[in-house]
Design an enzyme around this catalytic site. Sequence first.
Site, PDB file in Angstrom:
ATOM      1  N   HIS A 172      -7.263  86.295   8.981  1.00  0.00           N
ATOM      2  CA  HIS A 172      -6.931  84.977   9.551  1.00  0.00           C
ATOM      3  C   HIS A 172      -7.357  84.875  11.027  1.00  0.00           C
ATOM      4  CE1 HIS A 172      -4.343  83.577   6.145  1.00  0.00           C
ATOM      5  NE2 HIS A 172      -4.192  84.866   5.973  1.00  0.00           N
ATOM      6  N   ASN A 245       0.062  79.809   2.829  1.00  0.00           N
ATOM      7  CA  ASN A 245      -1.353  79.550   2.561  1.00  0.00           C
ATOM      8  C   ASN A 245      -1.502  78.191   1.898  1.00  0.00           C
ATOM      9  OD1 ASN A 245      -2.443  81.911   3.577  1.00  0.00           O
ATOM     10  ND2 ASN A 245      -2.564  82.941   1.604  1.00  0.00           N
TER      11      ASN A 245
END
Length: 808
Positions: A172, A245
């Site tokens: 990420h 997510n």
Amino acid sequence: MPKTPKATPPKKTAAKSAARNTDSGPARVAPVAADDHAARKMAETQAMVASMPYNENKAEEHGFDNGVDPPAGQAVEAPSRLVGASTLSEENSSDKVGTAALDGLNATTDSLDRVRVDASGRALTTNQGVAIADNQNSLKYGVRGPVLLEDFILREKITHFDHERIPERIVHARGSGAHGFFECYEPLTRYTRAAPFQAAGKRTPVFVRFSTVQGERGSKDTARDVRGFAVKFYTDEGNWDLVGNNIPVFFIQDAMKFPDLVHAVKPEPHHQMPQAASAHDTFWDFVSLMPESTHMLMWVMSDRAIPRSFATMQGFGVHSFRLVNEQGESVFCKFHWTPVAGTHSLVWDEAVKISGADPDFHRRDLWERIEAGNHPEYELGLQIFTEEQAEQFSFDILDATKIIPEELVPLTPVGRMVLNRNPDNFFAETEQVAFCTAQVIPGIDFSNDPLLAGRIHSYADTQISRLGGPNFHELPINAPLVQVHNNQRDGMHRQAIHRGRVSYEPNSLAGGCPFQAGAAQGFVTVPARIRAEEEQGKVRAKPEKFADHYTQARLFYESQTPVEQGHIANAFRFELSKVTVPAIRERMVASLRNASEELAKKVADGLGMDPMPQPLPRALADPAPPEVAKSPALSLLSRPGDGSIKGRKVALLVAPGVEAEAIERLQAALAQRGAVGRLVGPRIGPVRTAAGDTLDADASLENEPGFLFDGLVLPDGDEAVAALSQDGHTAEFIRDQFRHCKTILAMGASRLLLAHAGVPVAMDKSLAQGGTGLIVVEPGAEESGAAAFLEALARHRHFGREMDPPLA
Ligand code: HDE
């Protein structure tokens, strides 16, 4: 036996002297004169300590009852502020130290205002605040002479620069953030005591960071990838991070496999390729050997993995969590964010092209939406269910590769989140924000999901190397709005300046403070019981239902529209075609046969694989029959949104001789609806119109190619059309708009441009009404054309004209 001398009151002078020692104390403390601060501090300290003769709570620390209802810690009020002070001189205020700290107030955790820097009207200074007279030249011995070591200004500037970078996130790394608020619809007190859900209309500040997973910090936004959707709630009971997510399931079931997964998907270690892409051997080698990833692969190969915007994707907490109410009763829950603007995605060809022309596509979109006042908004919905319900499901709710179909447990809408402020500084806020699944507040608790357990450890741990030590919680973006009081001390970059000499608990020297909060205020873990597992002891093992790897993969595929199914098959075809070892491809197709023969066949055909390999052996031959065979909510197209065109971008092509009136009217109509209409010409700058006026093109065919827009308007005007057809970019512009199924309006003479680009132009009623999103109108019909265009734009894409392979 010697006689004990008769006690006489200690002398005031002795008391004065004793109060100034730091290495020993008197046997008794004297009463003091009010004007002697040191002696008074000593006497008051003695009195306070004496009022806590023993640890009242010690006996209660033992046994089960303490686990569910720990008592509040013992505390007494200090006689005066003096007792808690480190020094007697703290009353002396100055610009540097400020005034004395207020009782029980910790200004280091106040809002970001405290650290926001505004240099307007100010001179440059060094980090020590010394004004810099010359910021252009280093200090030399003579104008052509050597630079001197003495130049502390140069050295400070260069040294700081040398250390500007910090390690990027291991996953990420690429992300964009925004501030906003969460607003509760109705009190949810029946289920949870969590602060954000206690009152209708209650607003809790949030910071959200969206991200891709596999690419580096500078990688493209539009990679095929899962998107992170991490929300930090600055609640009035501490920070709560919901680190989710945009896909509700995950590749693996146990944290033990996370480093393997990430090593497999990241660029291959020998040549560090490919960047931000799963289309390579190591990823497909790993997942084809890990059939529990099949469900997630369906989502990642669907258009979910190439969102149009952060504002048009869902978010999910993924794991089962618990909600806990005031009485300590708990239920399970899954968190869902649903965008008000609907779920919209890119198509693959478009995503690939955007990554070249604008790698910051999503970051820019988020920034621009917020600056324009088109605030991204999401509704929070909860799937709330009991332990008893969970027992009945055909799948295990501790398995992060499984969803709970909404047909089984519908969503309860509980609030909305609005993102309404861009950060002041990317690094200070978006880069330094540290999310952590361990950060929960009273009212929220964990399930036994083994993937979640690994995360609870990982996030705090990773920040220690990324942000340089254990005090990252003090960075302004991470600091809660509530006060922080504990006995953790020191470490790199400590900012809090703790008063007094006490850094342990229990204590009496600080009147027992900070004292343990007890059940009424503090976090108490739900005493969740694990049924019928007592005899098993410690094991490294998975629950049996985890072995069903294909039922929900099939459910997902079967729940898609034919268009979406086609995209999934094409994505598998593309990704597997990039694999260099045929045996890996075959293994993956063999696995897909267990989920859907139809899908496997399409993929195999696309890869020239004939015959198909035998299906992979299954871990569970006879899985429990699923509750539902289709769940329409799983289709991206089932959430078109509120029907608005807010935030959409439209290109209005212009060139000398353009019929400007209709263009200008449409541009105004777009702006009125919160959309952006940009005038795109062969070059930027003034463009002469057919009526002899001027329009200003602020984008060119070269710097803003067609695939960056959601819709296209081609103008009338013979001369303009001739000029546009002379520029090869125009045909590419139109072709991409057509190929990506976007809304196109062609007015009058510009019909020729469509033909020039190889786009089939059939003029019939359904076209004029925008049925396929290609609207061609004769001169005079511009107004109805514009209305049809705006209506068709709200439908986002017109997949009816999609072709594989594309004809135009
Ligand atoms: Fe993460 N993950 N993760 N993850 N994750 C990180 O934490 C990890 C997982 C997610 O914008 C890291 O601060 C493990 C699932 C997001 O800053 C790290 C496992 C989900 C973000 C980490 C998982 C996520 C991260 C890297 C398996 C969806 C970005 C930097 C046990 C529910 C947060 C950091 C941001 C970031 C570990 C699996 C979401 C290394 C060990 C499942 C949105 O701690």
